[in-house]
Design an enzyme around this catalytic site. Structure first.
Site, PDB file in Angstrom:
ATOM      1  N   CYS A 165     -12.472 -81.573  20.076  1.00 44.59           N
ATOM      2  CA  CYS A 165     -11.868 -81.715  18.746  1.00 44.59           C
ATOM      3  C   CYS A 165     -10.383 -81.376  18.816  1.00 44.59           C
ATOM      4  CB  CYS A 165     -12.574 -80.799  17.760  1.00 44.59           C
ATOM      5  SG  CYS A 165     -11.774 -80.718  16.152  1.00 44.59           S
ATOM      6  N   CYS A 199      -9.878 -77.753  16.418  1.00 40.95           N
ATOM      7  CA  CYS A 199     -10.416 -76.447  16.845  1.00 40.95           C
ATOM      8  C   CYS A 199     -10.410 -76.271  18.351  1.00 40.95           C
ATOM      9  CB  CYS A 199     -11.822 -76.252  16.305  1.00 40.95           C
ATOM     10  SG  CYS A 199     -13.087 -77.237  17.149  1.00 40.95           S
ATOM     11  N   ASP A 225       5.446 -20.846  16.364  1.00 41.70           N
ATOM     12  CA  ASP A 225       6.020 -20.867  17.706  1.00 41.70           C
ATOM     13  C   ASP A 225       4.980 -20.396  18.719  1.00 41.70           C
ATOM     14  OD1 ASP A 225       8.427 -21.752  16.727  1.00 41.70           O
ATOM     15  OD2 ASP A 225       9.288 -19.731  16.544  1.00 41.70           O
TER      16      ASP A 225
END
Length: 513
Positions: A92, A95, A328
């Site tokens: 096709c 597609c 920290d």
């Protein structure tokens, strides 16, 4: 043109129709012959009997010969293939074989086997399709061809009436994949996604003419290997004029003999979010991996100690860690802990009971004496905002061990207890200037209290606005924080130890032990 003829299916339908027509013709001919014989018996002897013209070719009275003359029967459809004049497979033009060869029970079984092999935990799924970008060009070409043909027949058709290849594929495959997975619901929105990726390298160049006609649609990006992404091609096709398109591309598209190939089947689950609070009892443990100049400085981190058991339990591919502020490496987090959240990426397991979450929490706590986790629970993505809101709007409580250069007495620090809502101007600290933009931020110290130790040391308790740099408030950071404790005490001061006592964010909800 976005609809594609399913060649083999159409062939089967035609053969079935021919077979039914032959059966009906045979019945009609039998009835006609019976009637003819009766009429002949009742007719005068001088009147010759009427003759029925037979449709079958001569010499094909045998059943096998008649079947051969009629062509392949309805049962021969699987073996039959539509061929071009040169006997090459007919692919096709729209597609490129996706709806011919890669759409049906066999591909559905392949997709389901991939999903089962990945061992995801899911109730529903969404099927996504990634088509080659050049299919958009072919669809557009066929659409222009259909529009021209319909106009010549004085008929109108809208582009919305045409079914895209992607949608046609999903319509066919969703039910088949659901059946192979035991009837799981295939929906339009689901946290679990199965992606099917197709490719067709032979037609990659179909898009290239768009780069010269719509150059502004194709800009190089750092993360993309090609500028011809599907989104960019669609944008260019929306922009290009029909006349200009037809100058560069044939309509309908060129016939090919090679089909698309199924490049990959990808499974993925939306992130799961786990939240809780953590305590940190060690003064040599960073919150996140500490790497300087490519070299790791500490063997572990808070996020890694929490993440390891979570990744294992949820079978996730990775994680993102976030928290309400950060301490920290040399700062402890005590009290009820600091809120955190962990985004677990592509988890294969997504549902854990309350008991399993409690056991997971215990596993984390037993893995190390440096941290402890509480209130561990699964939360929604939307709930994460509650934690971030607290970073700037809520308050935090600290205890600092302070050293002073000048000897002090308890009465020398007593006045600090009376200071309320002290506004600070804090320029970005030198120690974080490499990762934070230079700015002056106003922060508020709501209250303080002191506890005298000796002539050079005392404990300072503080309740501050979230985001206040406590160390810089104590030593001044070379005057970058004003006012600071050195100015208040009229002596140099420094911070020796710091503990976070509480982070006043009411999230996540507490869980009774």
């Amino acid at each position: 043109m976005r609809c594609v003829i399913f060649h083999q299916d159409t062939l089967k339908e035609l053969q079935a129709f021919i077979s039914d027509a032959e059966d009906n013709t045979s019945k009609d001919s039998t009835a006609a012959e019976t009637t003819e014989e009766e009429n002949n018996n009742n007719a005068p002897e001088s009147e010759p009997p009427s003759k029925r013209v037979k449709l079958e070719p001569s010499g094909t009275d045998a059943p096998s010969e008649r079947a051969a003359a009629a062509g392949p029967g309805p049962g021969d459809g699987d073996a039959a293939a539509v061929k071009l004049k040169d006997e090459e497979p007919c692919v096709c033009v729209v597609c490129l074989g996706i709806l011919q060869d890669l759409c049906g029970p066999t591909p559905a079984v392949k997709i389901a086997e991939k999903v089962k092999a990945e061992k995801y935990e899911f109730d529903t799924l969404v099927l996504s399709v990634s088509l080659p970008a050049q299919l958009c060009v072919r669809e557009h070409s066929c659409w222009l061809h259909v529009k021209k043909e319909m106009r010549e027949k004085s008929m109108a058709v809208d582009k919305d009436d045409i079914i895209p290849v992607k949608e046609a594929f999903k319509w066919v495959m969703q039910g088949l994949v659901a059946k192979e997975l035991g009837g799981v619901a295939v929906v339009t929105r689901s946290p679990f996604e199965v992606g099917v990726v197709f490719s067709h390298p032979d037609t990659d160049a179909d898009c290239h003419f768009l780069a010269s006609t719509c150059a502004d649609c194709f800009r190089p990006t750092r993360n993309k290997q090609s500028v011809f992404t599907r989104m960019a091609v669609v944008k260019a096709l929306e922009k290009i004029a029909d006349v200009k398109f037809l100058k560069h591309y044939a309509t309908p598209p060129e016939q090919l003999t090679s089909s698309c190939s199924l490049q990959d089947i990808q499974c993925g689950h939306a992130s799961v979010f786990v939240a809780g609070r953590y305590n940190k009892f060690c003064r040599s443990l960073p919150q996140t991996p500490w790497v300087i100049d490519g070299e790791r400085r500490m063997e572990s981190s808070v996020e890694e100690l929490i993440a390891a058991p979570l990744l294992s339990s949820f079978r996730a591919d990775g994680f993102n860690f976030s928290s309400s502020g950060r301490e920290d490496v040399d700062v402890r987090t005590l009290g009820n802990g600091r809120p955190f959240a962990m985004e677990l990426l592509n988890p294969h397991r997504t549902r854990l009971s309350r008991m399993e979450m409690r056991q997971l929490q215990e596993t984390i706590n037993k893995s190390s004496d440096k941290i402890r986790v509480r209130d561990l629970q699964i939360v929604s993505r939307e709930a994460m905002s509650r934690m971030k809101e607290g970073e700037e709007e809520k308050t935090k409580t600290y205890t600092a061990l302070v050293w002073t250069q000048k000897p002090i007495q308890s009465e020398d620090i007593a006045f600090i207890d009376d200071i309320k809502d002290l506004t600070l101007d804090q320029k970005t600290p030198l120690r974080v200037l490499h990762r934070r933009p230079l700015a002056v931020r106003q922060r508020v110290v709501h209250s303080m209290n002191t506890r005298f130790l000796d002539s050079h040391h005392f404990y300072l308790g503080l309740k501050t606005q979230a985001g206040t740099y406590i160390k810089e408030f104590v030593h001044g950071d070379f005057g970058r924080t004003k006012p600071n404790l050195c100015v208040l005490l009229k002596t140099d001061a420094d911070i020796l130890e710091l503990d976070v006592e509480s982070v006043d964010v009411d999230w996540p909800p507490s869980i009774q032990e």
